[in-house]
Design a protein around this motif. Structure first.
Motif, PDB file in Angstrom:
ATOM      1  N   LEU A 195       0.831  -1.199   0.000  1.00  0.00           N
ATOM      2  CA  LEU A 195       0.000   0.000   0.000  1.00  0.00           C
ATOM      3  C   LEU A 195       0.869   1.255   0.000  1.00  0.00           C
ATOM      4  O   LEU A 195       0.579   2.226  -0.701  1.00  0.00           O
ATOM      5  CB  LEU A 195      -0.915   0.016   1.226  1.00  0.00           C
ATOM      6  CG  LEU A 195      -1.940  -1.110   1.346  1.00  0.00           C
ATOM      7  CD1 LEU A 195      -2.735  -0.942   2.633  1.00  0.00           C
ATOM      8  CD2 LEU A 195      -2.870  -1.155   0.150  1.00  0.00           C
ATOM      9  N   ALA A 196       1.930   1.231   0.808  1.00  0.00           N
ATOM     10  CA  ALA A 196       2.848   2.374   0.856  1.00  0.00           C
ATOM     11  C   ALA A 196       3.568   2.544  -0.472  1.00  0.00           C
ATOM     12  O   ALA A 196       3.760   3.670  -0.950  1.00  0.00           O
ATOM     13  CB  ALA A 196       3.851   2.198   1.991  1.00  0.00           C
ATOM     14  N   VAL A 197       3.954   1.431  -1.086  1.00  0.00           N
ATOM     15  CA  VAL A 197       4.631   1.485  -2.383  1.00  0.00           C
ATOM     16  C   VAL A 197       3.697   2.088  -3.434  1.00  0.00           C
ATOM     17  O   VAL A 197       4.107   2.910  -4.262  1.00  0.00           O
ATOM     18  CB  VAL A 197       5.087   0.079  -2.804  1.00  0.00           C
ATOM     19  CG1 VAL A 197       5.585   0.077  -4.250  1.00  0.00           C
ATOM     20  CG2 VAL A 197       6.198  -0.411  -1.878  1.00  0.00           C
ATOM     21  N   GLY A 198       2.413   1.704  -3.393  1.00  0.00           N
ATOM     22  CA  GLY A 198       1.458   2.241  -4.349  1.00  0.00           C
ATOM     23  C   GLY A 198       1.209   3.726  -4.161  1.00  0.00           C
ATOM     24  O   GLY A 198       0.927   4.451  -5.125  1.00  0.00           O
ATOM     25  N   ALA A 199       1.306   4.195  -2.922  1.00  0.00           N
ATOM     26  CA  ALA A 199       1.065   5.608  -2.641  1.00  0.00           C
ATOM     27  C   ALA A 199       2.312   6.464  -2.846  1.00  0.00           C
ATOM     28  O   ALA A 199       2.200   7.682  -3.057  1.00  0.00           O
ATOM     29  CB  ALA A 199       0.568   5.771  -1.206  1.00  0.00           C
TER      30      ALA A 199
ATOM     31  N   ALA B 286       9.346   3.099   6.058  1.00  0.00           N
ATOM     32  CA  ALA B 286       8.994   3.965   7.185  1.00  0.00           C
ATOM     33  C   ALA B 286       7.550   4.436   7.052  1.00  0.00           C
ATOM     34  O   ALA B 286       6.807   4.502   8.043  1.00  0.00           O
ATOM     35  CB  ALA B 286       9.942   5.164   7.243  1.00  0.00           C
ATOM     36  N   LEU B 287       7.148   4.742   5.823  1.00  0.00           N
ATOM     37  CA  LEU B 287       5.765   5.161   5.587  1.00  0.00           C
ATOM     38  C   LEU B 287       4.798   4.043   5.953  1.00  0.00           C
ATOM     39  O   LEU B 287       3.758   4.290   6.580  1.00  0.00           O
ATOM     40  CB  LEU B 287       5.605   5.552   4.119  1.00  0.00           C
ATOM     41  CG  LEU B 287       4.196   5.928   3.666  1.00  0.00           C
ATOM     42  CD1 LEU B 287       3.686   7.133   4.445  1.00  0.00           C
ATOM     43  CD2 LEU B 287       4.190   6.210   2.163  1.00  0.00           C
ATOM     44  N   ALA B 288       5.130   2.808   5.586  1.00  0.00           N
ATOM     45  CA  ALA B 288       4.274   1.669   5.914  1.00  0.00           C
ATOM     46  C   ALA B 288       4.138   1.513   7.426  1.00  0.00           C
ATOM     47  O   ALA B 288       3.044   1.234   7.935  1.00  0.00           O
ATOM     48  CB  ALA B 288       4.836   0.393   5.293  1.00  0.00           C
ATOM     49  N   LEU B 289       5.228   1.695   8.152  1.00  0.00           N
ATOM     50  CA  LEU B 289       5.171   1.574   9.609  1.00  0.00           C
ATOM     51  C   LEU B 289       4.312   2.679  10.222  1.00  0.00           C
ATOM     52  O   LEU B 289       3.613   2.461  11.213  1.00  0.00           O
ATOM     53  CB  LEU B 289       6.585   1.618  10.191  1.00  0.00           C
ATOM     54  CG  LEU B 289       7.442   0.372   9.929  1.00  0.00           C
ATOM     55  CD1 LEU B 289       8.863   0.591  10.438  1.00  0.00           C
ATOM     56  CD2 LEU B 289       6.832  -0.850  10.604  1.00  0.00           C
ATOM     57  N   ARG B 290       4.353   3.850   9.627  1.00  0.00           N
ATOM     58  CA  ARG B 290       3.512   4.938  10.128  1.00  0.00           C
ATOM     59  C   ARG B 290       2.038   4.666   9.839  1.00  0.00           C
ATOM     60  O   ARG B 290       1.165   4.938  10.669  1.00  0.00           O
ATOM     61  CB  ARG B 290       3.969   6.257   9.513  1.00  0.00           C
ATOM     62  CG  ARG B 290       5.331   6.718  10.070  1.00  0.00           C
ATOM     63  CD  ARG B 290       5.987   7.738   9.175  1.00  0.00           C
ATOM     64  NE  ARG B 290       5.196   8.967   9.093  1.00  0.00           N
ATOM     65  CZ  ARG B 290       5.503   9.958   8.246  1.00  0.00           C
ATOM     66  NH1 ARG B 290       6.541   9.851   7.438  1.00  0.00           N
ATOM     67  NH2 ARG B 290       4.764  11.047   8.224  1.00  0.00           N
ATOM     68  N   LEU B 291       1.759   4.125   8.657  1.00  0.00           N
ATOM     69  CA  LEU B 291       0.385   3.718   8.360  1.00  0.00           C
ATOM     70  C   LEU B 291      -0.082   2.685   9.380  1.00  0.00           C
ATOM     71  O   LEU B 291      -1.191   2.768   9.913  1.00  0.00           O
ATOM     72  CB  LEU B 291       0.314   3.118   6.952  1.00  0.00           C
ATOM     73  CG  LEU B 291       0.471   4.052   5.761  1.00  0.00           C
ATOM     74  CD1 LEU B 291       0.547   3.248   4.469  1.00  0.00           C
ATOM     75  CD2 LEU B 291      -0.673   5.046   5.687  1.00  0.00           C
ATOM     76  N   TRP B 292       0.776   1.706   9.636  1.00  0.00           N
ATOM     77  CA  TRP B 292       0.430   0.631  10.560  1.00  0.00           C
ATOM     78  C   TRP B 292       0.166   1.177  11.960  1.00  0.00           C
ATOM     79  O   TRP B 292      -0.802   0.779  12.616  1.00  0.00           O
ATOM     80  CB  TRP B 292       1.555  -0.382  10.587  1.00  0.00           C
ATOM     81  CG  TRP B 292       1.409  -1.476  11.591  1.00  0.00           C
ATOM     82  CD1 TRP B 292       2.268  -1.787  12.599  1.00  0.00           C
ATOM     83  CD2 TRP B 292       0.344  -2.429  11.681  1.00  0.00           C
ATOM     84  NE1 TRP B 292       1.811  -2.866  13.309  1.00  0.00           N
ATOM     85  CE2 TRP B 292       0.623  -3.279  12.764  1.00  0.00           C
ATOM     86  CE3 TRP B 292      -0.826  -2.629  10.948  1.00  0.00           C
ATOM     87  CZ2 TRP B 292      -0.217  -4.314  13.143  1.00  0.00           C
ATOM     88  CZ3 TRP B 292      -1.667  -3.677  11.321  1.00  0.00           C
ATOM     89  CH2 TRP B 292      -1.364  -4.506  12.414  1.00  0.00           C
TER      90      TRP B 292
END
Length: 235
Positions: A147-151, A190-196
């Motif tokens: 999801l983070a990669v797509g965004a 890092a973005l994925a971890l923040r989303l999580w």
């Protein structure tokens, strides 16, 4: 031969039914008494079985806990992946919303399972090498990273966040995400971890009842949080 096959079939069905009941009782005990209430003797007592009979299904309490975590985690991975994949890859915002909604829905429908996976440690539990559910954990991790990669293409041109290196993350996490996304750079991780952290944080508060008395609309609060995430990402 037919009678023998029918007998074996009945035995297998009965064993499967008893195994399923053992797992249901274990989660019910956890719901009422916390994770330390999960013992084979307590389960045997609830099911009016002997302790020795329970050992015929699970050799140890840890075997039961490992099975529970693996099945629950797999169910979660199935749910978020199915929700995400129902939305086209060209719609990263829709995929984030779908993943987030499926995560919350699964957690609320399986609150004891959520607590077992993400919350309350079972006292004395020794997980097998590699963890109790390595494949499911990998799937959840990489689906969120995806999801983070797509965004990321939408966010990258005006990204003002901190710079990250691979050394900023645990080697196990790095191996997972780079295995799934070989061209990945550290910043989307890092973005994925923040989303999580934002999704998990609100869901955890709701599952544990910490939002009671503060809001009568936790679903509205969660939807607004997801909407804000999408706006922040620029997707």
């Amino acid at each position: 031969m037919g009678a023998v096959a029918n007998t074996l079939g009945r035995r297998e069905r009965l064993r499967a039914e008893t195994t399923a009941e053992i797992k249901r009782v274990a989660l019910a005990l956890m719901a009422s008494g916390g994770p330390d209430a999960i013992t084979l003797r307590a389960i045997a007592r609830e099911m009016e079985m002997t302790a020795n009979a329970i050992y015929g299904y699970f050799a140890t309490r840890d075997d039961l806990v490992t099975t529970l975590i693996a099945e629950l985690y797999t169910g979660l991975a199935d749910a978020v992946e199915a929700a995400r994949d129902a939305v086209p890859a060209a719609d990263p915002a829709g995929r984030i919303r779908a993943w987030a909604d499926a995560f919350r829905a699964w957690a609320l429908a399986n609150s004891e399972g959520f607590r077992l996976i993400y919350g309350d440690p079972v006292p004395g539990y020794q997980a097998p090498e590699g963890g109790p559910a390595p494949e499911a954990a990998y799937r959840v991790c990489t689906s969120l990273t995806g999801l983070a990669v797509g965004a990321w293409p939408y966010l990258e041109p005006h990204y003002q966040g901190a710079e990250f290196d691979w050394s900023d993350f645990e080697p196990g996490l790095v191996a997972k995400v780079r295995g799934a996304f070989p061209e990945l750079t550290p910043i989307p991780v890092a973005l994925a971890l923040r989303l999580w952290s934002r999704l998990h944080g609100l869901v955890s508060l709701e599952v544990y009842g910490h939002l009671r008395g503060q809001t009568g609309s936790p679903d509205k609060l969660y939807r607004d949080e997801v909407a804000e995430l999408v706006r922040t990402l620029g997707v």
